[in-house]
Every structure is written in structure tokens, then in C-alpha cells.
Write a protein that holds these residues in place. Sequence first.
Motif, PDB file in Angstrom:
ATOM      1  N   LEU A 416     -73.970  30.183  80.533  1.00  0.00           N
ATOM      2  CA  LEU A 416     -73.357  30.874  79.407  1.00  0.00           C
ATOM      3  C   LEU A 416     -72.151  30.091  78.890  1.00  0.00           C
ATOM      4  O   LEU A 416     -71.964  29.945  77.671  1.00  0.00           O
ATOM      5  N   ALA A 417     -71.336  29.592  79.804  1.00  0.00           N
ATOM      6  CA  ALA A 417     -70.167  28.810  79.398  1.00  0.00           C
ATOM      7  C   ALA A 417     -70.594  27.541  78.672  1.00  0.00           C
ATOM      8  O   ALA A 417     -69.979  27.135  77.673  1.00  0.00           O
ATOM      9  N   ASP A 418     -71.654  26.907  79.166  1.00  0.00           N
ATOM     10  CA  ASP A 418     -72.167  25.697  78.515  1.00  0.00           C
ATOM     11  C   ASP A 418     -72.687  26.012  77.115  1.00  0.00           C
ATOM     12  O   ASP A 418     -72.505  25.225  76.176  1.00  0.00           O
ATOM     13  N   MET A 419     -73.326  27.167  76.950  1.00  0.00           N
ATOM     14  CA  MET A 419     -73.816  27.571  75.635  1.00  0.00           C
ATOM     15  C   MET A 419     -72.666  27.721  74.645  1.00  0.00           C
ATOM     16  O   MET A 419     -72.745  27.271  73.490  1.00  0.00           O
ATOM     17  N   VAL A 420     -71.591  28.347  75.080  1.00  0.00           N
ATOM     18  CA  VAL A 420     -70.430  28.495  74.205  1.00  0.00           C
ATOM     19  C   VAL A 420     -69.889  27.129  73.817  1.00  0.00           C
ATOM     20  O   VAL A 420     -69.581  26.862  72.642  1.00  0.00           O
ATOM     21  N   GLN A 421     -69.787  26.224  74.779  1.00  0.00           N
ATOM     22  CA  GLN A 421     -69.251  24.894  74.487  1.00  0.00           C
ATOM     23  C   GLN A 421     -70.124  24.131  73.506  1.00  0.00           C
ATOM     24  O   GLN A 421     -69.616  23.448  72.609  1.00  0.00           O
ATOM     25  N   TRP A 422     -71.414  24.218  73.653  1.00  0.00           N
ATOM     26  CA  TRP A 422     -72.311  23.553  72.697  1.00  0.00           C
ATOM     27  C   TRP A 422     -72.110  24.113  71.290  1.00  0.00           C
ATOM     28  O   TRP A 422     -72.143  23.362  70.302  1.00  0.00           O
ATOM     29  N   HIS A 423     -71.905  25.410  71.167  1.00  0.00           N
ATOM     30  CA  HIS A 423     -71.684  25.989  69.846  1.00  0.00           C
ATOM     31  C   HIS A 423     -70.332  25.563  69.280  1.00  0.00           C
ATOM     32  O   HIS A 423     -70.195  25.380  68.062  1.00  0.00           O
ATOM     33  N   LEU A 424     -69.365  25.390  70.139  1.00  0.00           N
ATOM     34  CA  LEU A 424     -68.047  24.952  69.660  1.00  0.00           C
ATOM     35  C   LEU A 424     -68.084  23.512  69.159  1.00  0.00           C
ATOM     36  O   LEU A 424     -67.468  23.179  68.135  1.00  0.00           O
ATOM     37  N   ARG A 425     -68.802  22.655  69.851  1.00  0.00           N
ATOM     38  CA  ARG A 425     -68.818  21.244  69.430  1.00  0.00           C
ATOM     39  C   ARG A 425     -69.978  20.905  68.508  1.00  0.00           C
ATOM     40  O   ARG A 425     -69.997  19.844  67.889  1.00  0.00           O
ATOM     41  N   GLY A 426     -70.958  21.811  68.428  1.00  0.00           N
ATOM     42  CA  GLY A 426     -72.070  21.598  67.504  1.00  0.00           C
ATOM     43  C   GLY A 426     -73.345  21.211  68.227  1.00  0.00           C
ATOM     44  O   GLY A 426     -73.334  20.420  69.167  1.00  0.00           O
ATOM     45  N   THR A 427     -74.448  21.785  67.782  1.00  0.00           N
ATOM     46  CA  THR A 427     -75.749  21.485  68.374  1.00  0.00           C
ATOM     47  C   THR A 427     -76.781  21.306  67.261  1.00  0.00           C
ATOM     48  O   THR A 427     -76.423  21.015  66.114  1.00  0.00           O
ATOM     49  N   ARG A 428     -78.047  21.473  67.571  1.00  0.00           N
ATOM     50  CA  ARG A 428     -79.113  21.208  66.603  1.00  0.00           C
ATOM     51  C   ARG A 428     -78.914  21.987  65.302  1.00  0.00           C
ATOM     52  O   ARG A 428     -78.330  23.053  65.278  1.00  0.00           O
ATOM     53  N   HIS A 429     -79.511  21.438  64.231  1.00  0.00           N
ATOM     54  CA  HIS A 429     -79.613  22.141  62.948  1.00  0.00           C
ATOM     55  C   HIS A 429     -78.255  22.540  62.377  1.00  0.00           C
ATOM     56  O   HIS A 429     -78.137  23.582  61.715  1.00  0.00           O
ATOM     57  N   ASN A 430     -77.268  21.742  62.670  1.00  0.00           N
ATOM     58  CA  ASN A 430     -75.921  21.974  62.124  1.00  0.00           C
ATOM     59  C   ASN A 430     -75.340  23.315  62.582  1.00  0.00           C
ATOM     60  O   ASN A 430     -74.526  23.929  61.883  1.00  0.00           O
ATOM     61  N   ILE A 431     -75.751  23.771  63.749  1.00  0.00           N
ATOM     62  CA  ILE A 431     -75.165  24.984  64.324  1.00  0.00           C
ATOM     63  C   ILE A 431     -73.824  24.598  64.941  1.00  0.00           C
ATOM     64  O   ILE A 431     -73.767  23.777  65.862  1.00  0.00           O
ATOM     65  N   HIS A 432     -72.755  25.192  64.440  1.00  0.00           N
ATOM     66  CA  HIS A 432     -71.421  24.819  64.926  1.00  0.00           C
ATOM     67  C   HIS A 432     -70.405  25.881  64.538  1.00  0.00           C
ATOM     68  O   HIS A 432     -70.607  26.649  63.588  1.00  0.00           O
ATOM     69  N   VAL A 433     -69.310  25.899  65.273  1.00  0.00           N
ATOM     70  CA  VAL A 433     -68.190  26.769  64.929  1.00  0.00           C
ATOM     71  C   VAL A 433     -67.298  26.038  63.938  1.00  0.00           C
ATOM     72  O   VAL A 433     -66.902  24.887  64.166  1.00  0.00           O
ATOM     73  N   ASP A 434     -67.026  26.703  62.837  1.00  0.00           N
ATOM     74  CA  ASP A 434     -66.125  26.148  61.822  1.00  0.00           C
ATOM     75  C   ASP A 434     -64.700  26.198  62.380  1.00  0.00           C
ATOM     76  O   ASP A 434     -64.165  27.278  62.670  1.00  0.00           O
ATOM     77  N   THR A 435     -64.077  25.034  62.516  1.00  0.00           N
ATOM     78  CA  THR A 435     -62.724  24.988  63.094  1.00  0.00           C
ATOM     79  C   THR A 435     -61.691  25.649  62.195  1.00  0.00           C
ATOM     80  O   THR A 435     -60.586  25.963  62.646  1.00  0.00           O
ATOM     81  N   ASN A 436     -62.050  25.884  60.938  1.00  0.00           N
ATOM     82  CA  ASN A 436     -61.092  26.497  60.015  1.00  0.00           C
ATOM     83  C   ASN A 436     -60.958  28.001  60.215  1.00  0.00           C
ATOM     84  O   ASN A 436     -59.903  28.575  59.901  1.00  0.00           O
ATOM     85  N   ASP A 437     -62.017  28.644  60.707  1.00  0.00           N
ATOM     86  CA  ASP A 437     -61.938  30.100  60.826  1.00  0.00           C
ATOM     87  C   ASP A 437     -62.542  30.652  62.117  1.00  0.00           C
ATOM     88  O   ASP A 437     -62.488  31.859  62.355  1.00  0.00           O
TER      89      ASP A 437
END
Length: 725
Positions: A416-437
Motif C-alpha cells: 500500500l505504501a509503495d502504491m502511494v509512492q508510485w502515485h506521488l512520483r507518477g506511473t503509467r498513463h500520466n497518472i500522478h499527483v499534481d504537486t500544485n494541489d
Amino acid sequence: MEGESTVSRVVPLPAMIDFGREICGDLAAGEQREWLVSNGIGGFASGTVSGLPTRRYHGLLVAALKPPLGRTLLVASLDETADYDGQPYPLATTRWKGGTVAPDGYRNIERFRLEGTTPVWTYAISDALLEKRVWMEQGSNTTYITYSMVRGSQPLRLAVKALVNYRDYHSGTNASDWRMAIEHVEHGLRVRAFDGAAPFYLLSSSAAAEPAHQWYRDFDLAAERARGLSDHEDHLHAGTFQATIKEGESLTLVLSTQEQPELDAPTAYAAHLVHEHELLGMWWASRPAASAAAPDWIRQLVLAAGQFIVSRPLEGDPRAQSVIAGYPWFGDWGRDTMIALPGLTLTTGRPDVAKNVLRTFARFASEGMLPNYFPDAGSEPEYNTVDATLWYFQAVRQYFATTQDKEFLREIFPLLADMVQWHLRGTRHNIHVDTNDGLLAAGAPGVQLTWMDARVGDRVITPRIGKPVEVNALWYSALVTMAQISRALDRAPASYDFLAKRAKSSFQKFWNASAGCCFDVIDGPQGNEAAVRPNQIFAVGLPESPLTTEQQAEVLDVCGRQLLTSFGLRSLAPGSEGYAGRYAGGPAERDAVYHQGTAWGWLLGPFALAHLRVHHDPAHAASFLEPMAHQLTIAGLGTASEVFDGDAPFTPRGCTAQAWTVAEVLRAWTAIAAERNAGALSETLPIAEATAATTTAKPTRPRRKTRTAARTDYFGVAKNKQVWR
């Protein structure tokens, strides 16, 4: 003969669904109502009340040769004739290309009922009554068909022609000069379709078997024609079974990929009934108050829920399990599995299955993502979903809330922690957390990542590129869940608390003040998408809402007025550009409107629970689910359909048995029943005493005003933040 009736030694479950000649004798009505039996490894049998095959998926043995997939039609149907007092009576019904119906055995069906999940036909043959049952053995590609003579002044002779095939269940057969190898074996016949094909067996302990090889051509498939697909095919008459039975006697045919299946019908049927009683027993034991007050249709959904749980044997874990998304044509999909898992397993008292499925999918996690689906052809899983992983967090959360299984939390926490980290740094299909919001963005041209994933050719119907509302409601809830898990495991929650707080604050960007509801997508290529869609209901119904109390009420009101139907929420509000109120036509036509107004049954549960959250009125919330009781009798019998027309009368469409529809209705009904029970208790006991009485099994949130002694969350679990500490 099997002298003793197959039903005399066992007690079948009561029949919730029971039709007479008003349905059975009306071919149009009978062919629209479909039954399903399954074997727990992905195989199934299905057909219509009339006995008329209308789909390429109808058959008596659709075997999962590579469980839970590799599904192959082996036995299409049985052409049965009863000879009684010198007169032939057809039992089977066939429509041929061109429209001719012959034989027309539906005219002899006096009654059809569903005992648990077992379809039972009663044929009236002069003064005789003949009952036919169909069921499958759990864990085996084996189907039983039993004919029992329950009344008759004379013996009855049955002649049963077995019509076989060997094709992928999605395709059709134009036989040409195809020859199969058919040979006698002990108790029946063995069929080998071609060199390298898996052999299968047509067996009976009491009937004489005579091999044959004659192609019956041009069976008409009306339901496939309505779907814009090939509407006729051929099946092979591989052999005929004949026997004479008297009153109180029976004949059983066994269709199997096993060389030596159980041939004793009473033993096999008893095992089938034990399985169904166990399913109900686990439900009753886990939720005694709710199950005691449950109407028959809820009990039926509990049995239906069991049909979607299947084995997915893996290297090193032969007992791994998964969830079939829908019958008759879906496999196991990541998103569908995680949405449906709580309702199919935790609501029904099967937490061990929930944990097993969570572990199964954990093995396929890649770059912080779960697979969208496993192709039938056996190729590598596809990772084109933004929300399957987020629903995984919700399933884990409810599993722990139900079981308090900290060992599993420790096991799964690194993933679960690894999943969160991948979303924070970005993964396939431009899935990523916007650092602005701190919100989750996803999408690229030509790719559909949310559950609204229809496409026609290269055209994605609802691309939803940007920040979809339900994805971010799920992202916020996942972060809150991670903070709660961290506390439960004595880990530092601060980073997750920070991320959750930021996501909640930024979620206000979704608020469309002029419409009084949420934008469906923000920060997309064309800006914000203001079309009214049901995805915003999750911002109200998930365990922790990122909306204010007032906004939750407004979202519920908009969804209720513009999207609610009797059987689900429309995927787009009427009057919107592109709205389509009927889901019909060929594949391209249907895909174009799949999420453009078509109503989805699974959304009815989240809506009812969102209503409960806003208004705290269990009776009112439950009323939204009650029409489903009738839906169980008009399409997939004893189960719930995938989609419905957006326009009245909301005709059922799509899969006749859909996992997340069954699961979400069950889960919502159970959560509402729990709150209703708590409220009833609080009316008869002092507040402190009532609260204590409702928290014997697990803690609950303090009583809100005087409405109820306990509150339940999105998953029907008593809420109390202490449960995580």
C-alpha cells in the motif's frame, strides 16, 4: 434406474422465483428470463425459462479449461422427447434461422421455479408430471441434469439427444465438414473435438447411450441479433440417451470434462445443497439481526453473490481466488473485483475469501497499479485503470474494520505504501499527483482509465482526462485510510495526514457553485467538465467525505433529481448533450451510449448510502433499493443485471448477472438494516444502554442527536476512529 427420486433425500431451498404458464407458456416472456448456475472455477451453464437458446453463451456446459478463464462451450443443449401412453411430447424448444420454432416443448412447461440457484422445470405430460433440475459441481466442469417423474399412471420413456460443440464461448460455429471423434466409454460417450482438444464426457448410470454424428445447422440466436452480432450457428448431435422411468424414479445425465465424475445424483445434489446452505449459514452467523429480518430477495442475492467467487490457481498458491465481473461474458477485472469484494464477501460472512482475493491481486501489482483485467487468451494482464488500485485501499480498509486482522495489515502495508509512492512520483498513463494541489491527475489521448471506459474504434467516448471527481474522492479516502492503518500498526501517520489534508482542501476546486454540485472532471484539456454525472456521489458516500455537510446534501439532491432511476443511476443527466436513454443496437451503437445516459445498477447502493449519510433515515434510504426485488424476476433470475435503459421503463440490458450490482445492493441493504436496528434499539433503551448493546461486537460512533445509536460507514461497518488505534 436410479430408483429413488434425486430430491427425496435432500431438502431444497425454498423457491423465491416461481412461474406458471403465464410465463412458461408465453415464448416471448420465457425467453427473456434467464437462469444461471456456476461451478466456482469460472465455468457455468445458462439458458432461458422456455428452454430456447437465444445467446451464443447459452449452454449446459461452458467449461473453464484454464480456471477461471479459457471458457469453452462443450455441450450446447439437450433435445429431449418424452414418450407417454404412446404419444410423443417435446420438452426442448428450438428456433431455427428463418423463425420456425420446432420442437416447441415450452408448451408443455407447467411451472418453472428457482430453488436457491437451481432451475427446476415441471412438464405436464397428460396425467404425468416430470421435473427437470440443472446444477453444477463446485470446483469441477461438471453439469448434472436430472429428470424425476413425480406423478404418472404409466411409465415414461425419455429420449435425450446431446448437442455438443467445442468453441470459445465468445465465438460461433459454422461446422462445414468438421468431424469429431465420438466413442463408447463405460456409462456413456467420450467426445474429442479434434487432435489436442480436451476430451469431455456424456454419461448416465441408468440410460443406454448410442453415439451419433449429425450436425444440426442454423440455430437462431435472437439475443445476439439484437446485439448486432452473428445470429445463428451449428451444433453436433453426438449421441442419444434413452431410458424408461416410473413414478418416483429418475434419470440423470452428467456432462463433464472429468473421466470419472460422481454419477450418483442424490450424492451430487446433496453436495450442491450443502454448498448453498453453507453460504446462507455464513451470512446468518455474521449478521444475525439483519439476516433474520431480510426479505427473500436479499437471501437470493446472498446466493447470487457466491456465483462470482472463483478459483484462480497461481504458481505457489493453488487456492488463490478472484471475482468474475459478470455472466455470461466477463472475466475477472481488477476494478470490478475491488468494488464488489466487500459486498460479495464481507457482507456475506466470508472474510477469508476477501483476504484470499486481496492477496491474489497483490501478486499482480506493478508500478503501483493493479491490472484492469486478465485477457481470456491468457496473455499478460493490462494495466489501463486509474481507480482499481484506489478501490483496493477501500477493500483493505473494510476487511480490517470487519476482522481486526493486524497480521494481514502488516503483510500488505508495504504494498500500500509503495502504491502511494508510485502515485506521488507518477506511473503509467500520466497518472500522478499534481504537486500544485495534491490532487490525482490521469489520462492521455486514446486511453480510457476510469470506469467510464467505453470506446468505439479509436474514439474514446468519455476520455475524462484531467482530475476525475470520483478518482480524487478515492485518493483522499486512500490517504485517510493509510493514516489510520499507520496508527493501527504504530507507524508514523504524519505524511499521510498531510497529504490527506491537502487533497481535502484542494477538493473544493470540484465545487460548481452555479450548478450546486461537483464538476465531473477538472483541469482537463478543455477545462472543467460540468455535465451532471453520478461519479460525484462517491464524494458523499465514501467513509470520509471531502465535501462540507451542505455540499453533500446538494450533491445528493442533484443526483436524485437528475440521475436516479428505479434500478440505478444514469451515467449522464437527461437533456445533456449526447444523452441517450436506450442502450441497444450493435457493438458500436451500444458502446457509444454505455456511459451517456445508460443507468448502472451498482450505483444504486452508493446512492442509498449517501442518502443515509445525509438524512439519517434508514427507511427512506432502503426504499431506493426495493425495486431491485422485482428486477430479480425479469432478466437474470435471482440475480441483478449490469445496466438498464436510462428512460422508463428502465429495461435491463448488458450482463444478466453483474458482480458489483449484486454486491453494492447487498452491502447497502445490510448497512441500512444495521442502522435501522440500532435506531429501533435506541427507542426502547436509554441512550447509554442502547449504545453499549450495539457495540458488543465492535465499537461504534457516539450517538448523533436522537436519530440512531450507531452510524455505519460506506462499507456498512460501524464507524469509530478508535478502531484504527
